[in-house]
Motif scaffolding. Structure first.
Motif, short mmCIF file in Angstrom:
data_model
loop_
_atom_site.label_atom_id
_atom_site.label_comp_id
_atom_site.label_asym_id
_atom_site.label_seq_id
_atom_site.Cartn_x
_atom_site.Cartn_y
_atom_site.Cartn_z
N GLY A 88 15.00 2.55 -4.79
CA GLY A 88 15.53 1.62 -5.78
C GLY A 88 14.57 0.48 -6.07
O GLY A 88 14.38 0.10 -7.24
N SER A 89 13.95 -0.06 -5.03
CA SER A 89 12.99 -1.15 -5.24
C SER A 89 11.78 -0.67 -6.03
O SER A 89 11.29 -1.35 -6.94
N LEU A 90 11.28 0.52 -5.69
CA LEU A 90 10.12 1.06 -6.40
C LEU A 90 10.45 1.36 -7.85
O LEU A 90 9.64 1.10 -8.75
N SER A 91 11.62 1.93 -8.07
CA SER A 91 11.99 2.27 -9.44
C SER A 91 12.17 1.02 -10.30
O SER A 91 11.80 1.02 -11.48
N GLN A 92 12.71 -0.04 -9.73
CA GLN A 92 12.85 -1.28 -10.49
C GLN A 92 11.48 -1.85 -10.85
O GLN A 92 11.28 -2.39 -11.95
N MET A 94 8.75 -0.13 -11.29
CA MET A 94 8.06 0.75 -12.23
C MET A 94 8.81 0.92 -13.55
O MET A 94 8.30 1.55 -14.48
N ASP A 95 10.00 0.36 -13.64
CA ASP A 95 10.80 0.48 -14.87
C ASP A 95 10.54 -0.71 -15.78
O ASP A 95 11.33 -1.64 -15.89
N PHE A 96 9.39 -0.68 -16.43
CA PHE A 96 9.04 -1.71 -17.40
C PHE A 96 8.86 -1.06 -18.77
O PHE A 96 8.76 0.18 -18.87
N PRO A 97 8.84 -1.84 -19.85
CA PRO A 97 8.77 -1.24 -21.20
C PRO A 97 7.59 -0.30 -21.37
O PRO A 97 6.47 -0.60 -20.94
N TYR A 98 7.85 0.86 -21.98
CA TYR A 98 6.87 1.90 -22.30
C TYR A 98 6.30 2.60 -21.06
O TYR A 98 5.35 3.36 -21.18
N SER A 99 6.87 2.37 -19.89
CA SER A 99 6.43 3.10 -18.71
C SER A 99 7.06 4.48 -18.70
O SER A 99 8.11 4.70 -19.33
N PRO A 100 6.45 5.45 -17.99
CA PRO A 100 7.07 6.78 -17.93
C PRO A 100 8.48 6.75 -17.35
O PRO A 100 9.35 7.51 -17.79
N VAL A 101 8.71 5.88 -16.35
CA VAL A 101 10.05 5.80 -15.76
C VAL A 101 11.07 5.31 -16.78
O VAL A 101 12.19 5.83 -16.87
N ARG A 102 10.70 4.31 -17.58
CA ARG A 102 11.61 3.82 -18.62
C ARG A 102 11.92 4.91 -19.64
O ARG A 102 13.05 5.06 -20.10
N LEU A 103 10.91 5.71 -20.00
CA LEU A 103 11.14 6.79 -20.98
C LEU A 103 12.07 7.85 -20.42
O LEU A 103 12.88 8.43 -21.17
N VAL A 104 11.97 8.13 -19.11
CA VAL A 104 12.88 9.09 -18.50
C VAL A 104 14.32 8.58 -18.56
O VAL A 104 15.26 9.34 -18.85
N VAL A 105 14.50 7.30 -18.31
CA VAL A 105 15.85 6.72 -18.37
C VAL A 105 16.37 6.76 -19.80
O VAL A 105 17.55 7.04 -20.05
N ILE A 122 15.82 6.07 -9.89
CA ILE A 122 15.28 6.13 -8.54
C ILE A 122 14.45 7.39 -8.33
O ILE A 122 13.34 7.34 -7.79
N ALA A 123 14.98 8.54 -8.80
CA ALA A 123 14.25 9.80 -8.64
C ALA A 123 12.94 9.78 -9.41
O ALA A 123 11.90 10.24 -8.91
N ALA A 124 12.96 9.25 -10.63
CA ALA A 124 11.74 9.20 -11.44
C ALA A 124 10.71 8.27 -10.82
O ALA A 124 9.52 8.62 -10.73
N GLY A 125 11.13 7.09 -10.40
CA GLY A 125 10.19 6.14 -9.81
C GLY A 125 9.57 6.65 -8.53
O GLY A 125 8.34 6.54 -8.32
N LEU A 126 10.39 7.24 -7.66
CA LEU A 126 9.86 7.72 -6.39
C LEU A 126 8.94 8.92 -6.57
O LEU A 126 7.86 9.00 -5.96
N SER A 127 9.33 9.87 -7.41
CA SER A 127 8.49 11.05 -7.63
C SER A 127 7.18 10.68 -8.31
O SER A 127 6.12 11.23 -7.97
N TYR A 128 7.22 9.75 -9.24
CA TYR A 128 5.99 9.34 -9.91
C TYR A 128 5.06 8.61 -8.95
O TYR A 128 3.83 8.78 -9.01
N LEU A 129 5.62 7.80 -8.06
CA LEU A 129 4.79 7.11 -7.07
C LEU A 129 4.12 8.10 -6.12
O LEU A 129 2.93 7.96 -5.80
N VAL A 130 4.86 9.10 -5.66
CA VAL A 130 4.28 10.10 -4.77
C VAL A 130 3.15 10.86 -5.46
O VAL A 130 2.11 11.14 -4.87
N SER A 131 3.34 11.17 -6.73
CA SER A 131 2.28 11.87 -7.47
C SER A 131 1.04 10.99 -7.61
O SER A 131 -0.09 11.48 -7.49
N LEU A 132 1.22 9.70 -7.84
CA LEU A 132 0.07 8.79 -7.93
C LEU A 132 -0.65 8.66 -6.59
O LEU A 132 -1.89 8.63 -6.54
N LEU A 133 0.11 8.60 -5.51
CA LEU A 133 -0.51 8.52 -4.19
C LEU A 133 -1.27 9.81 -3.86
O LEU A 133 -2.36 9.76 -3.28
N SER A 134 -0.72 10.95 -4.23
CA SER A 134 -1.42 12.23 -4.00
C SER A 134 -2.71 12.27 -4.80
O SER A 134 -3.76 12.71 -4.29
#
Length: 262
Positions: A88-92, A94-105, A122-134
């Motif tokens: 939840g903290s990560l998704s908040q 990463m949920d800014f205007p024009y971000s991929p997470v915002r578009l998913v919502v 939450i699912a979008a923010g966490l999955s996107y963060l894991v992909s960036l870390l990978s």
């Protein structure tokens, strides 16, 4: 990895379990055959670790994290609460205007409930963060270990079975073109996929993300496919650079041998 949601989530139907078991068996046989045959057919960079390992562990980490969060909706534990708070903290963040997470919502239908919106965010923010870390880990390994030439050689036929060096045109230019195309698509897909889903939702029935399995695999695919394409693009550009360097060295050696008096 494929069977993780079915094993951990309660209320999984018998038909779903059978389908997941069949897909898991097929995937296991495919990977076993690919890594134990002398002539690969589809899997790329099988002899250039850790390319496939990074992709697999990133994919498995995403599926596991989303499954733990989904499990907390029906069977909350300390671990599920922790994952939910972190997600939840990560998704908040990463949920800014024009971000991929915002578009998913925003691709969700207007009648979507607040619980569904929070779950998707939450699912979008966490999955996107894991992909960036990978992706960051792969770039770090590439720089530190002289990938893919850390074992002293790189076999194009084994590691790039779908790439035909004799198809025509300069090999380096084709590798660079394919690498750049993968980079562009990998960057754009997190923005394009929600737009296509939104268009499809207006024309057909909206995708039911209320189902935990659907949410897990959709968000995993949304984050993993673009990151995998970016990794492939970086790898193709790296191979093109390596081929260009080897070609230059061979040219210099040939010039040196021609210049030696008989």
């Amino acid at each position: 990895m494929i069977s993780t949601p079915s094993l951990m989530l309660a209320g999984t139907g018998a038909d779903t379990v059978q389908i997941v078991a069949l897909v898991s068996i097929i995937a296991g046989i495919f990977v076993f055959v690919e890594y134990n045959s002398s002539s690969p057919s589809l899997m790329e960079f099988r002899d250039a670790p850790p390319f496939n390992r990074v992709r697999f562990f990133g994919l498995a980490a995403t599926v596991l994290a989303l499954t733990v969060i989904a499990k907390g909706a029906t069977e909350p534990t300390t671990l599920t609460v922790l994952f939910n708070m972190v997600g939840g903290s990560l998704s908040q963040a990463m949920d800014f205007p024009y971000s991929p997470v915002r578009l998913v919502v925003l691709m969700l239908p207007p009648e979507a409930s607040e619980n569904l919106i929070d779950s998707v965010r939450i699912a979008a923010g966490l999955s996107y963060l894991v992909s960036l870390l990978s992706l960051a880990f792969f770039v770090l390994v590439l720089r530190l270990n002289n990938w893919p030439n850390q074992r002293g050689g790189f076999n194009v036929w084994i590691n790039l079975p779908t790439f035909d060096p004799t198809a025509g045109g300069d090999v380096v230019e084709r590798l660079e073109r394919d690498g750049q195309l993968n980079l562009i698509l990998g960057f754009l897909l997190p923005f394009l996929i929600p737009a296509f889903v939104k268009l499809a939702s207006d024309m057909f029935n909206p995708i039911q993300l209320q189902d935990s399995h659907t949410l897990i695999w959709m968000m995993t695919a949304w984050a993993f496919i673009p990151a995998s394409m970016i990794m492939r693009g970086i790898a193709m550009l790296r191979v093109a650079q390596m081929v260009a360097v080897q070609r230059e060295h061979a040219y210099l050696r040939a010039q040196g041998e021609d210049g030696v008096p008989a």
